[in-house]
Write a protein that holds these residues in place. Structure first.
Motif, PDB file in Angstrom:
ATOM      1  N   ARG A 214      47.171  17.836  15.923  1.00 13.97           N
ATOM      2  CA  ARG A 214      46.381  17.527  17.108  1.00 13.97           C
ATOM      3  C   ARG A 214      47.163  17.839  18.379  1.00 13.97           C
ATOM      4  NH1 ARG A 214      42.416  13.874  16.190  1.00 13.97           N
ATOM      5  NH2 ARG A 214      42.758  12.821  18.177  1.00 13.97           N
ATOM      6  N   ALA A 215      46.495  18.453  19.354  1.00  9.23           N
ATOM      7  CA  ALA A 215      47.155  18.782  20.616  1.00  9.23           C
ATOM      8  C   ALA A 215      46.154  18.683  21.759  1.00  9.23           C
ATOM      9  CB  ALA A 215      47.751  20.186  20.564  1.00  9.23           C
ATOM     10  N   LYS A 216      46.629  18.186  22.889  1.00  7.37           N
ATOM     11  CA  LYS A 216      45.775  18.034  24.063  1.00  7.37           C
ATOM     12  C   LYS A 216      45.838  19.278  24.932  1.00  7.37           C
ATOM     13  CE  LYS A 216      46.923  15.048  27.354  1.00  7.37           C
ATOM     14  NZ  LYS A 216      47.148  13.700  27.936  1.00  7.37           N
ATOM     15  N   ILE A 217      44.689  19.710  25.388  1.00 10.59           N
ATOM     16  CA  ILE A 217      44.630  20.871  26.277  1.00 10.59           C
ATOM     17  C   ILE A 217      45.039  20.449  27.684  1.00 10.59           C
ATOM     18  CG2 ILE A 217      43.115  22.597  27.337  1.00 10.59           C
ATOM     19  CD1 ILE A 217      41.401  22.409  24.779  1.00 10.59           C
ATOM     20  N   VAL A 218      46.066  21.107  28.239  1.00  9.40           N
ATOM     21  CA  VAL A 218      46.561  20.722  29.558  1.00  9.40           C
ATOM     22  C   VAL A 218      46.448  21.830  30.605  1.00  9.40           C
ATOM     23  CG1 VAL A 218      48.133  19.013  28.598  1.00  9.40           C
ATOM     24  CG2 VAL A 218      48.944  21.340  29.010  1.00  9.40           C
ATOM     25  N   GLU A 219      46.101  23.041  30.173  1.00  6.33           N
ATOM     26  CA  GLU A 219      46.027  24.158  31.113  1.00  6.33           C
ATOM     27  C   GLU A 219      45.027  25.209  30.623  1.00  6.33           C
ATOM     28  OE1 GLU A 219      49.850  25.872  31.844  1.00  6.33           O
ATOM     29  OE2 GLU A 219      49.027  27.530  33.000  1.00  6.33           O
ATOM     30  N   THR A 220      44.134  25.638  31.499  1.00  5.87           N
ATOM     31  CA  THR A 220      43.118  26.638  31.131  1.00  5.87           C
ATOM     32  C   THR A 220      42.912  27.635  32.282  1.00  5.87           C
ATOM     33  OG1 THR A 220      41.321  25.292  32.039  1.00  5.87           O
ATOM     34  CG2 THR A 220      41.816  24.991  29.707  1.00  5.87           C
ATOM     35  N   GLU A 221      42.247  28.737  31.953  1.00  8.53           N
ATOM     36  CA  GLU A 221      41.823  29.676  32.992  1.00  8.53           C
ATOM     37  C   GLU A 221      40.420  30.158  32.645  1.00  8.53           C
ATOM     38  OE1 GLU A 221      44.520  32.934  33.465  1.00  8.53           O
ATOM     39  OE2 GLU A 221      46.096  31.690  34.301  1.00  8.53           O
ATOM     40  N   ALA A 222      39.621  30.415  33.683  1.00  9.39           N
ATOM     41  CA  ALA A 222      38.265  30.932  33.473  1.00  9.39           C
ATOM     42  C   ALA A 222      38.251  32.433  33.701  1.00  9.39           C
ATOM     43  CB  ALA A 222      37.289  30.245  34.430  1.00  9.39           C
ATOM     44  N   TYR A 223      37.516  33.142  32.860  1.00 10.36           N
ATOM     45  CA  TYR A 223      37.373  34.591  33.005  1.00 10.36           C
ATOM     46  C   TYR A 223      35.909  34.979  32.965  1.00 10.36           C
ATOM     47  CZ  TYR A 223      42.307  35.447  32.737  1.00 10.36           C
ATOM     48  OH  TYR A 223      43.634  35.476  33.019  1.00 10.36           O
ATOM     49  N   PHE A 224      35.569  35.992  33.760  1.00 13.21           N
ATOM     50  CA  PHE A 224      34.206  36.497  33.812  1.00 13.21           C
ATOM     51  C   PHE A 224      34.235  37.991  33.545  1.00 13.21           C
ATOM     52  CE2 PHE A 224      34.797  32.892  36.536  1.00 13.21           C
ATOM     53  CZ  PHE A 224      33.745  32.048  36.179  1.00 13.21           C
ATOM     54  N   GLY A 225      33.469  38.430  32.592  1.00 16.39           N
ATOM     55  CA  GLY A 225      33.469  39.844  32.235  1.00 16.39           C
ATOM     56  C   GLY A 225      32.922  40.723  33.339  1.00 16.39           C
ATOM     57  N   GLU A 226      31.873  40.261  33.988  1.00 15.03           N
ATOM     58  CA  GLU A 226      31.255  41.049  35.044  1.00 15.03           C
ATOM     59  C   GLU A 226      31.815  40.633  36.398  1.00 15.03           C
ATOM     60  OE1 GLU A 226      27.088  40.594  34.646  1.00 15.03           O
ATOM     61  OE2 GLU A 226      27.054  41.403  32.617  1.00 15.03           O
ATOM     62  N   GLU A 227      32.083  41.624  37.217  1.00 15.20           N
ATOM     63  CA  GLU A 227      32.589  41.364  38.560  1.00 15.20           C
ATOM     64  C   GLU A 227      33.923  40.618  38.551  1.00 15.20           C
ATOM     65  OE1 GLU A 227      31.247  42.789  41.192  1.00 15.20           O
ATOM     66  OE2 GLU A 227      29.757  43.625  39.833  1.00 15.20           O
ATOM     67  N   ASP A 228      34.676  40.750  37.473  1.00  9.34           N
ATOM     68  CA  ASP A 228      36.002  40.141  37.419  1.00  9.34           C
ATOM     69  C   ASP A 228      37.006  41.233  37.102  1.00  9.34           C
ATOM     70  OD1 ASP A 228      38.285  38.717  37.085  1.00  9.34           O
ATOM     71  OD2 ASP A 228      37.480  37.320  35.609  1.00  9.34           O
ATOM     72  N   PRO A 229      37.731  41.723  38.116  1.00  6.47           N
ATOM     73  CA  PRO A 229      38.679  42.819  37.901  1.00  6.47           C
ATOM     74  C   PRO A 229      39.833  42.412  36.994  1.00  6.47           C
ATOM     75  CG  PRO A 229      38.927  41.884  40.105  1.00  6.47           C
ATOM     76  CD  PRO A 229      37.714  41.257  39.495  1.00  6.47           C
ATOM     77  N   ALA A 230      40.056  41.103  36.815  1.00  2.32           N
ATOM     78  CA  ALA A 230      41.144  40.629  35.974  1.00  2.32           C
ATOM     79  C   ALA A 230      40.789  40.739  34.502  1.00  2.32           C
ATOM     80  CB  ALA A 230      41.476  39.176  36.324  1.00  2.32           C
ATOM     81  N   SER A 231      39.522  40.730  34.201  1.00  2.00           N
ATOM     82  CA  SER A 231      39.096  40.736  32.810  1.00  2.00           C
ATOM     83  C   SER A 231      38.931  42.149  32.290  1.00  2.00           C
ATOM     84  CB  SER A 231      37.765  40.001  32.660  1.00  2.00           C
ATOM     85  OG  SER A 231      37.317  40.089  31.341  1.00  2.00           O
ATOM     86  N   ARG A 232      39.554  42.420  31.174  1.00  7.29           N
ATOM     87  CA  ARG A 232      39.427  43.762  30.602  1.00  7.29           C
ATOM     88  C   ARG A 232      38.133  43.875  29.827  1.00  7.29           C
ATOM     89  NH1 ARG A 232      45.326  45.017  28.362  1.00  7.29           N
ATOM     90  NH2 ARG A 232      44.053  45.665  26.637  1.00  7.29           N
ATOM     91  N   ALA A 233      37.383  42.773  29.761  1.00  9.87           N
ATOM     92  CA  ALA A 233      36.117  42.799  29.035  1.00  9.87           C
ATOM     93  C   ALA A 233      35.114  43.735  29.694  1.00  9.87           C
ATOM     94  CB  ALA A 233      35.535  41.392  28.965  1.00  9.87           C
ATOM     95  N   ILE A 234      35.335  43.982  30.974  1.00  9.05           N
ATOM     96  CA  ILE A 234      34.373  44.794  31.698  1.00  9.05           C
ATOM     97  C   ILE A 234      34.361  46.232  31.170  1.00  9.05           C
ATOM     98  CG2 ILE A 234      35.926  45.479  33.584  1.00  9.05           C
ATOM     99  CD1 ILE A 234      32.213  44.379  33.871  1.00  9.05           C
ATOM    100  N   LYS A 235      35.505  46.681  30.624  1.00  6.47           N
ATOM    101  CA  LYS A 235      35.549  48.059  30.154  1.00  6.47           C
ATOM    102  C   LYS A 235      35.673  48.194  28.645  1.00  6.47           C
ATOM    103  CE  LYS A 235      39.327  50.043  31.526  1.00  6.47           C
ATOM    104  NZ  LYS A 235      40.547  50.529  32.198  1.00  6.47           N
ATOM    105  N   LYS A 236      36.504  47.378  28.028  1.00  2.00           N
ATOM    106  CA  LYS A 236      36.749  47.576  26.608  1.00  2.00           C
ATOM    107  C   LYS A 236      35.585  47.083  25.750  1.00  2.00           C
ATOM    108  CE  LYS A 236      41.343  48.274  27.470  1.00  2.00           C
ATOM    109  NZ  LYS A 236      42.651  48.450  26.934  1.00  2.00           N
TER     110      LYS A 236
END
Length: 176
Positions: free
Chosen positions: A34-56
């Motif tokens: 068991r482990a507690k989640i302490v850090e997350t990030e949100a990603y958006f495929g569309e209109e998100d230049p950080a996400s490689r989902a937009i192309k791959k």
DNA sequence: CATATGATGGACT
DNA sequence: GTCCATCATATGG
């Protein structure tokens, strides 16, 4: 209580914040880690230049799958754990960046090392977190904590919004 | 098959 | 904070 599909079918931004403090359970050889989640990030495929989902192709396809789908993304020599959120076809996901071990000792201070600690590999790619039976999320005890946000880490082209969320003053976050 | 490229981690200043 | 080893993918020939 297990988190169900409904939890994940909201906006990635909302899910990322709500995921903090939740418990991740990984069953290995009959034992529940068991482990507690302490850090997350949100990603958006569309209109998100950080996400490689937009192309791959495959990433884009996976992010469009139904909420709760596990997305394992390989980069450098690590695996990164994501969970698809939002409505089907929305291309949203939340990256799990750090965990706090509750009933075991391990280095989980970072998205790459936590997957090693929890033995999360490409095997889980495209599985649904509500259905695997060896890997799921549970509602947490009602611990009070303060949520902080910041810009995402390691991104070349980020959006001008803070999509990283973490529990204030937790010892297991990957960076200050 | 060859090569470029990171949503990294760890060591170091 | 900076540097860089390392390897699963994507992409091109």
């Amino acid at each position: 209580m297990k988190l169900k599909k409904d939890f994940f079918s909201r906006n990635a931004n909302v899910v990322a914040k709500d995921l903090l403090g939740k418990i991740l359970i990984r069953k290995i050889n009959g034992r529940n880690f068991r482990a507690k989640i302490v850090e997350t990030e949100a990603y958006f495929g569309e209109e998100d230049p950080a996400s490689r989902a937009i192309k791959k192709g495959d990433l884009r396809e996976t992010m469009a799958m139904r909420a709760g789908t596990i997305l394992v993304y390989g980069v450098h020599n690590s695996w990164l754990l994501n969970i698809v959120t939002g409505k089907e076809g929305r291309h949203e996901a939340v990256l799990i960046r750090a965990l706090e071990p509750l009933n075991f000792e391990a280095n989980t201070k970072g998205p790459g090392v936590l997957t090693k600690a929890m033995e999360i590999k490409k095997d889980f790619h495209k599985e649904n977190i509500c259905e695997t039976g060896v890997f799921w999320l549970e509602e947490a005890d009602k611990n009070a904590f303060e949520i902080h946000s910041s810009f995402r880490i390691g991104i070349k082209k980020d959006l001008p919004e803070k999509f990283r969320f973490y529990i204030k003053e937790n010892k297991f976050i990957s960076r200050k």
